[in-house]
Design a protein around this motif. Structure first.
Motif, mmCIF file in Angstrom:
data_model
loop_
_atom_site.group_PDB
_atom_site.id
_atom_site.type_symbol
_atom_site.label_atom_id
_atom_site.label_comp_id
_atom_site.label_asym_id
_atom_site.label_seq_id
_atom_site.Cartn_x
_atom_site.Cartn_y
_atom_site.Cartn_z
ATOM 1 N N SER A 16 17.080 2.117 16.312
ATOM 2 C CA SER A 16 15.695 1.672 16.320
ATOM 3 C C SER A 16 14.814 2.675 17.067
ATOM 4 C CB SER A 16 15.586 0.292 16.971
ATOM 5 O OG SER A 16 14.241 -0.129 17.057
ATOM 6 N N LEU A 17 15.309 3.178 18.188
ATOM 7 C CA LEU A 17 14.546 4.154 18.969
ATOM 8 C C LEU A 17 14.393 5.476 18.217
ATOM 9 C CD1 LEU A 17 16.034 3.494 22.519
ATOM 10 C CD2 LEU A 17 13.664 3.119 21.810
ATOM 11 N N ILE A 18 15.418 5.861 17.474
ATOM 12 C CA ILE A 18 15.314 7.083 16.674
ATOM 13 C C ILE A 18 14.245 6.911 15.604
ATOM 14 C CG2 ILE A 18 16.517 8.597 15.055
ATOM 15 C CD1 ILE A 18 19.113 7.874 16.624
ATOM 16 N N GLY A 19 14.227 5.737 14.959
ATOM 17 C CA GLY A 19 13.210 5.478 13.942
ATOM 18 C C GLY A 19 11.805 5.519 14.513
ATOM 19 N N GLU A 20 11.630 4.915 15.690
ATOM 20 C CA GLU A 20 10.318 4.946 16.340
ATOM 21 C C GLU A 20 9.951 6.386 16.719
ATOM 22 O OE1 GLU A 20 10.356 2.319 19.665
ATOM 23 O OE2 GLU A 20 10.881 0.561 18.468
ATOM 24 N N GLY A 21 10.940 7.132 17.201
ATOM 25 C CA GLY A 21 10.687 8.516 17.580
ATOM 26 C C GLY A 21 10.277 9.362 16.397
ATOM 27 N N PHE A 22 10.879 9.093 15.248
ATOM 28 C CA PHE A 22 10.522 9.808 14.024
ATOM 29 C C PHE A 22 9.057 9.559 13.680
ATOM 30 C CE2 PHE A 22 9.960 10.313 9.510
ATOM 31 C CZ PHE A 22 10.725 11.416 9.186
ATOM 32 N N GLN A 23 8.635 8.307 13.747
ATOM 33 C CA GLN A 23 7.249 7.960 13.428
ATOM 34 C C GLN A 23 6.274 8.616 14.396
ATOM 35 O OE1 GLN A 23 7.298 3.683 13.435
ATOM 36 N NE2 GLN A 23 8.432 3.542 11.517
ATOM 37 N N HIS A 24 6.610 8.589 15.684
ATOM 38 C CA HIS A 24 5.724 9.214 16.681
ATOM 39 C C HIS A 24 5.653 10.728 16.475
ATOM 40 C CE1 HIS A 24 4.580 5.791 19.101
ATOM 41 N NE2 HIS A 24 5.829 5.385 19.161
ATOM 42 N N ALA A 25 6.770 11.331 16.052
ATOM 43 C CA ALA A 25 6.781 12.775 15.814
ATOM 44 C C ALA A 25 5.844 13.145 14.668
ATOM 45 C CB ALA A 25 8.206 13.245 15.515
ATOM 46 N N THR A 26 5.866 12.360 13.594
ATOM 47 C CA THR A 26 4.979 12.666 12.474
ATOM 48 C C THR A 26 3.522 12.438 12.869
ATOM 49 O OG1 THR A 26 5.247 10.425 11.554
ATOM 50 C CG2 THR A 26 6.742 12.131 10.758
ATOM 51 N N MET A 27 3.270 11.448 13.724
ATOM 52 C CA MET A 27 1.908 11.221 14.207
ATOM 53 C C MET A 27 1.430 12.394 15.052
ATOM 54 S SD MET A 27 2.391 7.187 15.197
ATOM 55 C CE MET A 27 0.941 7.127 16.262
ATOM 56 N N LEU A 28 2.312 12.931 15.895
ATOM 57 C CA LEU A 28 1.952 14.092 16.705
ATOM 58 C C LEU A 28 1.672 15.288 15.806
ATOM 59 C CD1 LEU A 28 1.632 15.491 19.446
ATOM 60 C CD2 LEU A 28 4.103 15.929 19.413
ATOM 61 N N GLY A 29 2.484 15.456 14.761
ATOM 62 C CA GLY A 29 2.234 16.530 13.805
ATOM 63 C C GLY A 29 0.872 16.410 13.164
ATOM 64 N N ALA A 30 0.484 15.181 12.829
ATOM 65 C CA ALA A 30 -0.827 14.956 12.225
ATOM 66 C C ALA A 30 -1.952 15.313 13.192
ATOM 67 C CB ALA A 30 -0.954 13.501 11.787
ATOM 68 N N THR A 31 -1.791 14.959 14.463
ATOM 69 C CA THR A 31 -2.800 15.272 15.485
ATOM 70 C C THR A 31 -2.981 16.779 15.629
ATOM 71 O OG1 THR A 31 -2.334 13.242 16.720
ATOM 72 C CG2 THR A 31 -3.399 15.026 17.922
#
Length: 211
Positions: free
Chosen positions: A183-198
């Motif tokens: 679950s934490l890996i999945g959340e981390g993946f989402q946050h990583a793509t959000m950081l990429g977008a920023t």
């Protein structure tokens, strides 16, 4: 390779949807195939891939054969080099070199955290956590110094869930709470793509003629 092909498939489907419903996506000239979109998707994908590979490497560092860990670590460094090439394409050779120095250092801090967790060394584990916090500040200074559209602290804040999630999944995996680790890996993946977008949006604003 499968990860890369999956993002390419997503791009193909997205472009077809935009063409089918142009009114929902900016009008008759709407397209998802722009340099700005490519940058956003590319950075998000690379950072997401980093999260998955880093999680796999730490888990294998805890329980897997050494050969498996080394193979994953090598793939993780290939991902690092690819992100560095993206940085270089915008900011040049010196920025790429600085990025590689900072990024590889933070991967090393995760290794330190993993080794300390496996060995029950709370002092070393705390030191690794402090090093990761220092990395967040240093990487923030690196990117916000290069791009005036990124306010000081924005990248440091964006990296917090990445660091916390990857460290947390090490703890969960070591405790054999595999559901929580995933679950934490999945959340981390989402946050990583959000950081990429920023980061991508700030680059597009900084160099509008390129995008």
């Amino acid at each position: 390779e499968g990860f890369q092909h999956a993002t390419m498939l997503g791009a193909t489907i997205a472009e077809a949807i935009v063409q089918q419903f142009p009114d929902k996506f900016g009008g008759a000239e709407a397209t998802s195939m722009t340099p700005a979109c490519d940058l956003r998707v590319g950075l998000g994908s690379l950072l997401g891939e980093h999260t998955v590979l880093a999680a796999a490497a730490t888990q294998q560092g805890l329980t897997g054969p050494e050969d498996e860990f080394k193979a994953t670590a090598a793939q993780l460094d290939e991902n690092t080099v690819a992100i560095g090439a993206a940085i270089k394409s915008v900011y040049g050779d010196e920025a790429e070199a600085k990025f590689l120095e900072l990024w590889r250092a933070h991967i090393g801090f995760f290794v330190d955290y993993t080794v300390a967790t496996a060995g029950g060394d709370d002092a070393a584990k705390k030191k690794a956590g402090e090093d990761l916090d220092g990395y967040r500040r240093d990487f923030d200074a690196f990117l916000t110094g290069a791009n005036p559209n990124l306010p000081a602290g924005a990248v440091e804040e964006g990296l917090e869930p990445h660091v916390a999630g990857l460290a947390g999944q090490v703890d969960a995996y070591f405790a054999k709470d595999y559901a929580k680790a995933n679950s934490l890996i999945g959340e981390g993946f989402q946050h990583a793509t959000m950081l990429g977008a920023t980061i991508a949006e700030a680059i597009v604003q900084q160099f509008p003629d390129k995008f």
